[in-house]
Design an enzyme around this catalytic site. Structure first.
Site, PDB file in Angstrom:
ATOM      1  N   THR A  88      18.615 -42.114   1.506  1.00 50.75           N
ATOM      2  CA  THR A  88      18.782 -41.271   0.312  1.00 50.75           C
ATOM      3  C   THR A  88      20.128 -40.554   0.391  1.00 50.75           C
ATOM      4  O   THR A  88      20.856 -40.474  -0.599  1.00 50.75           O
ATOM      5  CB  THR A  88      17.617 -40.261   0.205  1.00 50.75           C
ATOM      6  OG1 THR A  88      16.404 -40.993   0.136  1.00 50.75           O
ATOM      7  CG2 THR A  88      17.736 -39.381  -1.015  1.00 50.75           C
ATOM      8  N   GLY A 114      13.756 -40.708   1.209  1.00 49.49           N
ATOM      9  CA  GLY A 114      13.337 -41.796   0.364  1.00 49.49           C
ATOM     10  C   GLY A 114      11.933 -42.277   0.691  1.00 49.49           C
ATOM     11  O   GLY A 114      11.144 -41.577   1.330  1.00 49.49           O
ATOM     12  N   HIS A 153       6.486 -42.150   2.897  1.00 47.02           N
ATOM     13  CA  HIS A 153       5.358 -42.916   3.448  1.00 47.02           C
ATOM     14  C   HIS A 153       4.945 -42.365   4.805  1.00 47.02           C
ATOM     15  O   HIS A 153       3.762 -42.224   5.086  1.00 47.02           O
ATOM     16  CB  HIS A 153       5.740 -44.394   3.608  1.00 47.02           C
ATOM     17  CG  HIS A 153       5.510 -45.195   2.372  1.00 47.02           C
ATOM     18  ND1 HIS A 153       4.250 -45.486   1.896  1.00 47.02           N
ATOM     19  CD2 HIS A 153       6.378 -45.771   1.514  1.00 47.02           C
ATOM     20  CE1 HIS A 153       4.360 -46.208   0.787  1.00 47.02           C
ATOM     21  NE2 HIS A 153       5.641 -46.387   0.535  1.00 47.02           N
ATOM     22  N   GLU A 165       0.837  -1.207   0.000  1.00 44.25           N
ATOM     23  CA  GLU A 165       0.000   0.000   0.000  1.00 44.25           C
ATOM     24  C   GLU A 165       0.871   1.256   0.000  1.00 44.25           C
ATOM     25  O   GLU A 165       0.563   2.246  -0.680  1.00 44.25           O
ATOM     26  CB  GLU A 165      -0.908   0.039   1.238  1.00 44.25           C
ATOM     27  CG  GLU A 165      -1.895  -1.116   1.362  1.00 44.25           C
ATOM     28  CD  GLU A 165      -1.325  -2.321   2.108  1.00 44.25           C
ATOM     29  OE1 GLU A 165      -0.126  -2.627   1.914  1.00 44.25           O
ATOM     30  OE2 GLU A 165      -2.058  -2.951   2.864  1.00 44.25           O
ATOM     31  N   ALA A 207      10.626 -44.507   2.717  1.00 41.87           N
ATOM     32  CA  ALA A 207      10.121 -44.617   4.100  1.00 41.87           C
ATOM     33  C   ALA A 207       9.704 -43.252   4.637  1.00 41.87           C
ATOM     34  O   ALA A 207       8.667 -43.116   5.284  1.00 41.87           O
ATOM     35  CB  ALA A 207      11.197 -45.227   4.996  1.00 41.87           C
TER      36      ALA A 207
HETATM   37  C1  AOF Z   1       0.138  -5.220   4.409  1.00 46.80           C
HETATM   38  N1  AOF Z   1       0.763  -4.994   3.234  1.00 46.80           N
HETATM   39  O1  AOF Z   1       2.355  -5.411   1.754  1.00 46.80           O
HETATM   40  C2  AOF Z   1       2.277  -6.746   3.665  1.00 46.80           C
HETATM   41  C3  AOF Z   1       1.587  -7.019   4.881  1.00 46.80           C
HETATM   42  O2  AOF Z   1       7.147  -6.546   9.862  1.00 46.80           O
HETATM   43  P1  AOF Z   1       6.241  -5.849   8.910  1.00 46.80           P
HETATM   44  O3  AOF Z   1       5.922  -4.444   9.330  1.00 46.80           O
HETATM   45  O4  AOF Z   1       6.730  -5.907   7.486  1.00 46.80           O
HETATM   46  O5  AOF Z   1       4.820  -6.615   8.967  1.00 46.80           O
HETATM   47  C4  AOF Z   1       4.724  -7.912   8.471  1.00 46.80           C
HETATM   48  C5  AOF Z   1       3.304  -8.394   8.584  1.00 46.80           C
HETATM   49  O6  AOF Z   1       2.431  -7.501   7.913  1.00 46.80           O
HETATM   50  C6  AOF Z   1       3.099  -9.752   7.908  1.00 46.80           C
HETATM   51  O7  AOF Z   1       3.287 -10.830   8.790  1.00 46.80           O
HETATM   52  C7  AOF Z   1       1.661  -9.651   7.444  1.00 46.80           C
HETATM   53  O8  AOF Z   1       0.766  -9.927   8.505  1.00 46.80           O
HETATM   54  C8  AOF Z   1       1.546  -8.185   7.065  1.00 46.80           C
HETATM   55  N2  AOF Z   1       2.005  -8.018   5.668  1.00 46.80           N
HETATM   56  N3  AOF Z   1       0.514  -6.258   5.190  1.00 46.80           N
HETATM   57  O9  AOF Z   1      -0.783  -4.494   4.781  1.00 46.80           O
HETATM   58  C9  AOF Z   1       1.810  -5.690   2.831  1.00 46.80           C
HETATM   59  N4  AOF Z   1       3.367  -7.462   3.289  1.00 46.80           N
HETATM   60 ZN    ZN Z   2       0.946  -3.013   5.970  1.00 38.70          ZN
END
Ligand code: AOF
Ligand code: ZN
Length: 342
Positions: A199, A286, A291, A53, A288
């Protein structure tokens, strides 16, 4: 398609530019529309930096138009002070009257509070436009927060007659070079990659990204009794490697030992990763280990290559389950992708 969906589609497209650069944050995209025209665009470019934003608002040349614009964003605007101030506040400050959101943010610090803040400030808020796509885009982020475990991809290659390896555990050369290149791309997209002891011993994999450009995942190996040869590629010290075992050992350069009561239990393996920045994991064998994850229901996605090669006998491949969501003929191999939940 409704025009709202078209603008959200564009926001989703922008969000994808953040792939591989924002983890553990989600990929987020945003567009600002004035009188039916996009006047601003932005996306979350890098972990710790400006949110989508903020970048979209900054890109608007005539900020006075914001007062009559609609902001489309793929994730609920945040309401908390994290590494950046709340995006909901930014929207309110700029007097943007309408916000369209694809999906709410499951982060407990946000989880509806961003939407509430906007509504209480008199902003008109709509949610649910391309919600499924937005959740799919950030499936690793959503799984980590809601299920408190990484997004788990089980990957294997099987022969036309259903074997994952020969009787002597040799599993090389089932899939062709094209499929193996694709696997390198997949490795670059996930945080960690796990293999079992057999593996590691018989294939001696490097588990890095060579045939593709991208970052190497954290390597994880199960070595219950710590008997794997230290000459194996996995122990070359080139990248962080975690070694699950059932004995006590000291940490070494780039090698961290995680002691568990039972290395056969995939729940314990996943629990053992909780202190690491691992939002997604590919399990590459691998048989296991695959699975055990399938049996425990600890998986989200299966990626199965089926080649034209036959072995006649060997170690049987697991039975895929879930819902087939993609089927594709590659160069020589066939790729099947299954999802647990769709
Ligand atoms: C938004 N717009 O583009 C993103 C959001 O540590 P910060 O301040 O970067 O916050 C990270 C958290 O904010 C992330 O875990 C998620 O909940 C939100 N990300 N929110 O409004 C964004 N990347
Ligand atoms: Zn934000």
């Amino acid at each position: 398609m409704e025009y709202e969906e078209i603008f959200m589609q564009r926001a989703l497209e922008l969000a994808r530019y953040g792939r591989g650069k924002v983890s553990p944050n989600p990929m987020v995209g945003c567009v600002i529309v004035y009188e039916g025209q996009i006047i601003g665009e932005g996306y979350h470019k890098k972990y710790g930096e400006a949110h989508a934003e903020v970048n979209a608002v900054r890109s608007v040349r005539e900020p006075e138009k914001l007062k009559e614009s609609t902001l489309y964003v793929t994730l609920e605007p945040c309401s908390h002070f994290g590494k950046t101030p709340p995006c909901a506040d930014l929207i309110i400050q700029h007097k943007i009257p309408k916000v369209v959101v694809a999906t709410t943010d499951p982060n407990p610090q946000v989880a509806g509070r961003g939407l509430k803040k906007l509504t209480e400030a008199g902003v008109e808020v709509y949610t649910g436009v391309h919600e499924k796509e937005a959740q799919e885009l950030n499936k690793r982020f959503f799984t980590q927060i809601l299920q408190k475990r990484p997004y788990i991809i089980l990957k294997w290659a099987e022969t036309a007659d259903g074997f994952i390896a020969r009787d002597n555990y040799d599993s090389k050369w089932i899939s062709d070079w094209y499929s193996r290149k694709l696997v390198h791309r997949w490795r670059s997209e996930e945080d960690a990659i796990l293999v079992g002891g057999n593996t590691a011993k018989y294939d001696d994999p490097k588990l890095n990204v060579r045939s593709w450009t991208g970052r190497n995942p954290i390597r994880i190996v199960i070595d219950r009794t710590l008997q794997l040869n230290k000459e194996l590629h996995l122990f070359d010290g080139s990248q962080l490697t975690l070694c699950f075992n059932e004995q006590k050992t000291e940490k070494q350069d780039q090698l961290e030992y995680i002691q568990l009561a039972d290395c056969h239990d995939p729940r314990q393996l996943i629990q053992g990763l909780r202190d690491y920045p691992i939002q997604s994991l590919i399990v590459e064998g691998g048989s296991a280990v695959l699975h055990s994850f399938l049996q425990a229901g600890l998986w989200d996605e299966l990626r199965v290559f089926k080649s034209k090669t036959t072995f006649g006998s060997g170690i049987p491949a697991p039975h895929p389950m879930g819902c087939l969501v993609q089927q594709e003929q590659l160069l020589n191999d066939h790729l099947y992708i299954y999802r647990k939940d769709t």
